[in-house]
Design an enzyme around this catalytic site. Structure first.
Site, PDB file in Angstrom:
ATOM      1  N   ASP A 262       1.927   2.651   2.791  1.00 40.03           N
ATOM      2  CA  ASP A 262       0.681   2.892   2.051  1.00 40.03           C
ATOM      3  C   ASP A 262      -0.378   3.244   3.084  1.00 40.03           C
ATOM      4  O   ASP A 262      -0.087   3.362   4.283  1.00 40.03           O
ATOM      5  CB  ASP A 262       0.256   1.669   1.206  1.00 40.03           C
ATOM      6  CG  ASP A 262      -0.570   2.095  -0.027  1.00 40.03           C
ATOM      7  OD1 ASP A 262      -1.726   2.505   0.171  1.00 40.03           O
ATOM      8  OD2 ASP A 262      -0.060   2.037  -1.152  1.00 40.03           O
ATOM      9  N   HIS A 304       0.892  10.892 -10.567  1.00 39.04           N
ATOM     10  CA  HIS A 304      -0.034  10.979 -11.707  1.00 39.04           C
ATOM     11  C   HIS A 304      -1.493  10.843 -11.253  1.00 39.04           C
ATOM     12  O   HIS A 304      -2.394  11.166 -12.004  1.00 39.04           O
ATOM     13  CB  HIS A 304       0.326   9.963 -12.802  1.00 39.04           C
ATOM     14  CG  HIS A 304      -0.192   8.586 -12.573  1.00 39.04           C
ATOM     15  ND1 HIS A 304      -0.576   7.762 -13.602  1.00 39.04           N
ATOM     16  CD2 HIS A 304      -0.410   7.890 -11.432  1.00 39.04           C
ATOM     17  CE1 HIS A 304      -0.994   6.617 -13.102  1.00 39.04           C
ATOM     18  NE2 HIS A 304      -0.901   6.667 -11.796  1.00 39.04           N
ATOM     19  N   GLU A 333       7.243   7.258 -13.428  1.00 41.55           N
ATOM     20  CA  GLU A 333       6.050   7.838 -14.037  1.00 41.55           C
ATOM     21  C   GLU A 333       6.172   7.914 -15.555  1.00 41.55           C
ATOM     22  O   GLU A 333       7.283   7.951 -16.098  1.00 41.55           O
ATOM     23  CB  GLU A 333       5.868   9.290 -13.533  1.00 41.55           C
ATOM     24  CG  GLU A 333       5.604   9.440 -12.050  1.00 41.55           C
ATOM     25  CD  GLU A 333       4.137   9.214 -11.667  1.00 41.55           C
ATOM     26  OE1 GLU A 333       3.325   8.860 -12.540  1.00 41.55           O
ATOM     27  OE2 GLU A 333       3.818   9.405 -10.481  1.00 41.55           O
ATOM     28  N   GLU A 360      -1.569  12.724 -17.254  1.00 45.23           N
ATOM     29  CA  GLU A 360      -0.155  12.352 -17.339  1.00 45.23           C
ATOM     30  C   GLU A 360       0.619  13.605 -17.722  1.00 45.23           C
ATOM     31  O   GLU A 360       0.064  14.528 -18.316  1.00 45.23           O
ATOM     32  CB  GLU A 360       0.040  11.238 -18.371  1.00 45.23           C
ATOM     33  CG  GLU A 360      -0.609   9.915 -17.985  1.00 45.23           C
ATOM     34  CD  GLU A 360      -0.106   9.338 -16.677  1.00 45.23           C
ATOM     35  OE1 GLU A 360       1.047   9.624 -16.280  1.00 45.23           O
ATOM     36  OE2 GLU A 360      -0.872   8.604 -16.024  1.00 45.23           O
TER      37      GLU A 360
HETATM   38  C1  LIG Z   1      -1.762   3.980  -8.484  1.00 38.84           C
HETATM   39  S1  LIG Z   1      -1.460   3.103  -7.021  1.00 38.84           S
HETATM   40  C2  LIG Z   1       0.279   2.790  -7.129  1.00 38.84           C
HETATM   41  C3  LIG Z   1       0.711   1.588  -6.334  1.00 38.84           C
HETATM   42  C4  LIG Z   1       2.173   1.201  -6.559  1.00 38.84           C
HETATM   43  N1  LIG Z   1       3.097   2.282  -6.202  1.00 38.84           N
HETATM   44  C5  LIG Z   1       2.390   0.778  -7.978  1.00 38.84           C
HETATM   45  O1  LIG Z   1       2.924   1.559  -8.772  1.00 38.84           O
HETATM   46  O2  LIG Z   1       2.007  -0.332  -8.330  1.00 38.84           O
HETATM   47  C6  LIG Z   1      -1.525   4.414  -5.853  1.00 38.84           C
HETATM   48  C7  LIG Z   1      -1.251   3.970  -4.426  1.00 38.84           C
HETATM   49  O3  LIG Z   1      -1.312   5.126  -3.593  1.00 38.84           O
HETATM   50  C8  LIG Z   1      -1.922   4.735  -2.383  1.00 38.84           C
HETATM   51  N2  LIG Z   1      -2.453   5.949  -1.727  1.00 38.84           N
HETATM   52  C9  LIG Z   1      -3.505   6.716  -2.093  1.00 38.84           C
HETATM   53  N3  LIG Z   1      -3.660   7.749  -1.238  1.00 38.84           N
HETATM   54  C10 LIG Z   1      -2.668   7.625  -0.310  1.00 38.84           C
HETATM   55  C11 LIG Z   1      -2.275   8.402   0.815  1.00 38.84           C
HETATM   56  N4  LIG Z   1      -2.934   9.522   1.159  1.00 38.84           N
HETATM   57  N5  LIG Z   1      -1.204   8.009   1.521  1.00 38.84           N
HETATM   58  C12 LIG Z   1      -0.507   6.879   1.168  1.00 38.84           C
HETATM   59  N6  LIG Z   1      -0.817   6.101   0.115  1.00 38.84           N
HETATM   60  C13 LIG Z   1      -1.892   6.471  -0.630  1.00 38.84           C
HETATM   61  C14 LIG Z   1      -2.997   3.777  -2.818  1.00 38.84           C
HETATM   62  O4  LIG Z   1      -3.438   2.977  -1.739  1.00 38.84           O
HETATM   63  C15 LIG Z   1      -2.277   2.992  -3.901  1.00 38.84           C
HETATM   64  O5  LIG Z   1      -1.619   1.865  -3.379  1.00 38.84           O
END
Ligand SMILES: C[S@@+](CC[C@H](N)C(=O)[O-])C[C@H]1O[C@@H](n2cnc3c(N)ncnc32)[C@H](O)[C@@H]1O
Length: 402
Positions: A262, A304, A333, A360
């Site tokens: 992450d 998404h 998704e 979505e």
């Molecule tokens: C909607 S959350 C989903 C978290 C987890 N996969 C879940 O489904 O519970 C989106 C995740 O993408 C991470 N994220 C956003 N931009 C990112 C990037 N450029 N590189 C890596 N992770 C990223 C955020 O920190 C967050 O944890």
């Protein structure tokens, strides 16, 4: 046309028997049928009262409940219940104000009242847990103002679909030009609340790696070859690792390593990393995937958050790491149904509209984005009552040959 209520009642009876027999998805079917029944019976004045008074007041009371630890006090009182005077004393709320709020919570079936005492319910006791309390804060303080501002925002933009990550309903509501994720980081405690929300909002639902959903043994463990790479699964954008942690519990004898990736601030916020059953790594998913030839790369609720252009970039950054014929991409998704959209799917679509200027996707949308990234949709796995499916993808044959 006959009376629409009787066929619904017959279906409720059938779903009730399925529920008694513990049939998967029967609980969700009963809830959906309950909504069908209300929609068939409710008259406009009742609809207005429920949607514009009762439900907004309820969510405000839930936020209030977090502030004064109301659900925790009810839970602690357990079967003995608690009088209004004692509850007023514990919460520090004026007793008359408290009684009025409690009456609304009783009417909305969140708590109960019997013999002069208030009692928690399974629902309010559940909401007392820390991750739901933080989720209420996130939903009330961050998401709800964005929804409230929809009409004004869309009027101002001449009813055009928002296309900018820095100028949507969320930015208008919160007076910022930052995109959602940087705003979360810059505005404590919202990052913490959002991470709690991500782990809480689908709790109680089957996970993609649970029995009967995606066949982990047949599709990932069988054929796992550590000579390619000893990594079984990379959870790309996995937050603080709630998914990968449960995967490790559900498949305790899995071969290979599990890796969480992450953004740096999210990985840095993980406590006691050494005790966890997975490794963690800061990685920006717009840059080339550093772990090559893992058996699978899971992206749960990642694409998404982004438009097609960015989604393709994320997939293209992953593509060179895939070993042809071996590595799988698992997109966990929502696959939006045109004919039977569920509240779980459409409310997430509204969250996306408010916070990310994205949407979505339908099955056709998923096929299109995967094809543009040089990937192929292998199969979609779904589970009754669960909003998100597993979209399994791999390198398209043309991409192997290149
Ligand atoms: C909607 S959350 C989903 C978290 C987890 N996969 C879940 O489904 O519970 C989106 C995740 O993408 C991470 N994220 C956003 N931009 C990112 C990037 N450029 N590189 C890596 N992770 C990223 C955020 O920190 C967050 O944890």
């Amino acid at each position: 046309m006959g009376n629409p209520v009787f066929p619904i009642l017959e279906r409720i009876a059938a779903a009730g028997r399925a529920f008694e027999g513990d049939e998967i998805g029967s609980r969700e079917s009963l809830i959906e049928l309950g909504r069908d029944l209300i929609a068939a019976l409710e008259i406009p004045s009742e609809f207005l009262q429920r949607s514009f008074w009762a439900e907004p007041a309820l969510s405000a009371h839930c936020k209030f409940a977090v502030e004064v630890k109301l659900f925790q006090h009810l839970k602690n009182a357990s079967d003995a219940g608690i009088s209004s005077d004692d509850l007023a004393q514990k919460t520090g709320v004026d007793v008359v104000l408290l009684q009025r709020i409690m009456r609304h919570l009783i009417a909305m079936k969140i708590v109960s009242f019997f013999n002069g005492k208030f009692f928690g319910t399974a629902l309010s006791d559940g909401l007392a847990a820390d991750n739901y309390q933080k989720s209420i804060d996130f939903c009330y303080d961050v998401a709800r103002p964005s929804f409230n501002g929809f009409p004004e925002f869309f009027k101002k933009t001449d009813y055009k679909l928002p296309t900018s990550l820095t100028d949507g309903p969320f930015q208008a509501a919160h007076g910022t030009q930052l995109p959602f994720f940087p705003w979360l980081v810059a505005t404590p405690p919202h990052l913490d609340e959002f991470d709690a929300f991500m782990s809480a909002y689908r709790a109680g639902k089957a996970n993609w790696y649970d029995p009967g959903f995606y066949p982990v043994a047949g599709r990932l463990i069988k054929g796992f070859d550590p000579s390619n790479n000893d990594v079984l699964l990379v959870d790309v954008g996995g937050g603080r690792g709630h998914d990968v942690q449960l995967f490790a519990t559900q498949h305790a004898s899995h071969p290979g390593k599990l890796v969480l990736q992450d953004r740096e601030p999210v990985i840095a916020s993980i406590q006691d990393k050494k005790k966890l059953p997975f490794e963690s790594q800061a990685h920006d998913f717009f840059t080339p995937q550093p772990i090559k030839a893992a058996r699978a790369y899971a992206l749960h609720s990642i694409l998404h958050d982004w438009g097609d252009e960015e989604g393709i970039k994320i997939l293209e950054s992953l593509k060179p790491a895939l070993k042809p014929g071996y590595s799988r991409i698992l997109l966990n998704e929502i696959v939006l149904s045109e004919e039977h959209p569920t509240i779980a799917a459409t409310s997430m679509d509204m969250m996306m509209l408010a916070h990310f200027a994205v949407r979505e996707r339908t099955e056709a949308d998923w096929k299109a984005i995967l094809t543009k990234a040089g990937l192929k949709l292998v199969k979609i796995y779904s589970y009754p009552g669960v909003a998100e499916s597993v979209i399994e993808a791999e390198l398209a044959v043309a991409a192997y040959v290149k």
